[in-house]
Write an enzyme that holds these catalytic residues in place. Structure first.
Site, short mmCIF file in Angstrom:
data_model
loop_
_atom_site.label_atom_id
_atom_site.label_comp_id
_atom_site.label_asym_id
_atom_site.label_seq_id
_atom_site.Cartn_x
_atom_site.Cartn_y
_atom_site.Cartn_z
N CYS A 154 93.57 -22.96 43.69
CA CYS A 154 94.39 -24.05 43.16
C CYS A 154 95.31 -24.62 44.24
O CYS A 154 96.32 -24.01 44.57
CB CYS A 154 95.21 -23.53 41.98
SG CYS A 154 96.34 -24.76 41.31
N CYS A 165 98.85 -25.49 43.02
CA CYS A 165 99.75 -24.34 42.84
C CYS A 165 100.22 -23.80 44.19
O CYS A 165 101.37 -23.41 44.34
CB CYS A 165 99.05 -23.19 42.13
SG CYS A 165 97.98 -23.68 40.79
N ASP A 166 99.32 -23.75 45.17
CA ASP A 166 99.62 -22.98 46.39
C ASP A 166 99.73 -23.82 47.66
O ASP A 166 100.09 -23.28 48.72
CB ASP A 166 98.52 -21.92 46.61
CG ASP A 166 98.44 -20.96 45.42
OD1 ASP A 166 99.50 -20.66 44.84
OD2 ASP A 166 97.33 -20.51 45.08
#
Ligand code: NAP
Length: 330
Positions: A149, A152-153
């Site tokens: 992701c 997200c990261d």
């Protein structure tokens, strides 16, 4: 059919004795759209959100192809709007994950970790999860440089060099997102032709931070505490090489979340739930919508549409059940 009931605990004390008219599994675009329609039919549907509130769409930074948002809309924001609209009409949201179902009895039984729900009808919108490469180092370094992701990261890779694996829409979309942070994004694809759509291809090709490594696969992910490099293999000439990188983002397709339905519902050879045009599964009263049954379109708008259709059909199913009961009683 062999029923897959092994996950069902023998006696869950926390059972709601009154069956819910519609239980919806999943809180992505399909789940919340189904909830909106069932709620507007005054069925007070219950949504069990699953682990990822908003589904995969909520992990997308910007969604540019959902109608009604010409400037695009954040995936998480769209998920919140879906939820709010369903709740406005009476949908009840529980932050619970279904772990097992029993579709051989009516009302159907839906188990979570510590509760059991009884459902007169069930809409399955459990979506799909990202595939893994299954190479050495992947599992060990997940969360330490290996990610599924970018939204997200991505932030953790500011001014760093990252590898993206895959050649589809997801790989390119996420690679483009990663260029906000990373100093260089290297897309490793197993062929020399991309699967992604033309617009994303053009954007990626024109982005000076994006580079392509063609005809290659990631053979191993290397690093002790965190990702340090990948071992690449050229699939055409078999050549093996090391490529230094701080992160590996993997976008190589998805697997439907249907494990708990195996042996209870008809699935296709890839594990997707088989439905007809009315979102009806092989069990009367059980409907499926979105990526759990659709391996083809996989768009937020198509999933939402299928969710709406499932909500409508569940309503019709319950009306018919009611009519039958009334006729029998007369
Ligand atoms: P996908 O289209 O199935 O693409 C998966 C990619 O991973 C392919 O390029 C495939 O290579 C590669 N791959 C698969 N297994 C691999 C392995 N073991 N090792 C290395 N590479 C592997 O999946 P997706 O990109 O997640 O997209 C899924 C669906 O969602 C598609 O229908 C897509 O159009 C849609 N989607 C749309 C958008 C958008 O409209 N903006 C965004 C994201 C996703 P090959 O090409 O050689 O098969």
């Amino acid at each position: 059919m062999n029923l897959n009931l092994h996950n069902i605990p023998a006696n869950i004390s926390n059972t709601n004795s009154e069956p819910v008219k519609v239980v919806i599994l999943g809180s992505g675009p399909a789940g919340f759209s189904a909830a909106l329609y069932a709620a507007r039919a005054e069925l007070q549907p219950l949504v069990l959100t699953g682990m990822e509130l908003g589904g995969q769409a909520a992990l997308t930074y910007t969604i540019e192809n959902y109608p009604g948002f010409p400037e695009g809309v954040g995936g998480a924001q769209l998920g919140e709007l879906f939820q709010k609209q369903a709740e406005k009409f009476g949908a009840k949201i529980e932050f619970e994950t279904a772990t097992a179902v029993d579709l051989s009895v009516k009302p159907f039984r839906v188990m979570t970790y510590d509760r059991e729900f009884l459902a007169e009808s069930l809409i399955i919108a459990t979506g799909a999860s990202p595939n893994h490469l299954n190479v050495v180092g992947e599992k060990e370094l997940t969360g330490r440089g290996v990610s599924y992701c970018a939204t997200c990261d991505g932030w953790f890779f500011k001014d760093k060099k990252v590898v993206v694996v895959g050649g589809g829409d997801s790989a390119l979309e996420e690679a483009l997102f990663l260029t906000r942070y990373a100093s260089g994004v290297h897309i490793v694809h197993r062929r020399n032709e991309l699967r992604a759509g033309a617009i994303l291809q053009k954007r990626a090709m024109e982005n000076p931070k994006i580079h392509f490594i063609w005809d290659s696969v990631v053979d191993q992910i290397l690093g002790s505490e965190k990702v340090e490099a990948v071992q690449l293999k050229n699939v055409k000439n078999g050549e093996v090489s090391h490529f230094d990188t701080d992160g590996v983002f993997i976008f190589i397709g998805h697997t439907p979340n249907t494990q708990m339905f195996q042996g209870q519902l008809e699935l296709d050879q890839n594990g997707y739930i088989i439905t007809n045009m009315n979102m009806e599964t092989s069990v009367d009263g059980v409907f499926a919508a979105g990526e759990v049954m659709d391996s083809h379109f996989r768009q937020v708008v198509t999933s939402a549409g299928m969710g709406a259709a499932a909500g409508i059909q569940a309503t019709k199913y319950l009306e018919n059940q009611e009519e039958t009961k009334t006729t029998q009683a007369a």
